[in-house]
Design a protein around this motif. Structure first.
Motif, PDB file in Angstrom:
ATOM      1  N   GLY A  98      24.313  41.525  14.558  1.00  0.00           N
ATOM      2  CA  GLY A  98      24.543  41.000  14.906  1.00  0.00           C
ATOM      3  C   GLY A  98      25.167  40.020  16.224  1.00  0.00           C
ATOM      4  N   ILE A  99      26.530  40.481  15.037  1.00  0.00           N
ATOM      5  CA  ILE A  99      27.975  39.440  15.114  1.00  0.00           C
ATOM      6  C   ILE A  99      29.064  40.302  15.392  1.00  0.00           C
ATOM      7  CG2 ILE A  99      28.966  37.713  13.981  1.00  0.00           C
ATOM      8  CD1 ILE A  99      27.226  36.580  12.846  1.00  0.00           C
ATOM      9  N   ILE A 100      29.614  39.933  16.540  1.00  0.00           N
ATOM     10  CA  ILE A 100      30.797  40.861  16.345  1.00  0.00           C
ATOM     11  C   ILE A 100      31.833  40.188  16.413  1.00  0.00           C
ATOM     12  CG2 ILE A 100      32.155  43.439  18.199  1.00  0.00           C
ATOM     13  CD1 ILE A 100      29.108  42.728  19.868  1.00  0.00           C
ATOM     14  N   PRO A 101      32.753  40.947  14.894  1.00  0.00           N
ATOM     15  CA  PRO A 101      34.167  40.164  14.851  1.00  0.00           C
ATOM     16  C   PRO A 101      35.096  40.288  15.382  1.00  0.00           C
ATOM     17  CG  PRO A 101      33.451  42.052  13.104  1.00  0.00           C
ATOM     18  CD  PRO A 101      32.871  41.779  13.966  1.00  0.00           C
ATOM     19  N   LEU A 102      35.636  39.404  16.323  1.00  0.00           N
ATOM     20  CA  LEU A 102      36.323  39.436  17.210  1.00  0.00           C
ATOM     21  C   LEU A 102      38.178  39.128  17.107  1.00  0.00           C
ATOM     22  CD1 LEU A 102      34.633  39.192  21.194  1.00  0.00           C
ATOM     23  CD2 LEU A 102      35.868  41.408  19.834  1.00  0.00           C
ATOM     24  N   CYS A 103      38.991  38.972  17.671  1.00  0.00           N
ATOM     25  CA  CYS A 103      40.779  38.740  17.532  1.00  0.00           C
ATOM     26  C   CYS A 103      41.154  38.277  18.436  1.00  0.00           C
ATOM     27  CB  CYS A 103      40.866  39.256  15.851  1.00  0.00           C
ATOM     28  SG  CYS A 103      42.830  38.429  15.576  1.00  0.00           S
TER      29      CYS A 103
END
Length: 84
Positions: free
Chosen positions: A2-7
């Motif tokens: 459920g976590i989308i890693p974004l930068c």
């Protein structure tokens, strides 16, 4: 997972974009998970009308597989149950 890693993109951060952390975010991902690629750029919009581009930090195909299966544990369990 459920976590989308974004930068954030270079030169951008929560302060420069005027984000407080109280917003709700919409991440414009492809509807087909197989179309997501490591390092892909996506548009993020907030309920306050702000929009910006981030890079998805799925850096490998394995990380995408984990996400597709709902995390590492569900992925491993599925792998174990399909082995003969």
């Amino acid at each position: 997972m459920g976590i989308i890693p974004l930068c954030f993109k270079a030169g951008e951060d929560a302060d420069t974009l005027g984000l407080t952390g109280h917003e709700r975010y919409n991440i414009d991902l492809p509807s087909n998970i197989n179309e997501i690629r490591p390092g892909q750029d996506v548009t993020v919009s907030t309920d306050t009308g702000k929009s910006f581009t981030c890079t998805v930090r799925f850096d490998t195909e394995v990380e995408l597989a984990y996400f597709n299966h709902g995390g590492i544990l569900p992925y491993v369990i599925r792998q174990l149950t399909t082995q003969k």
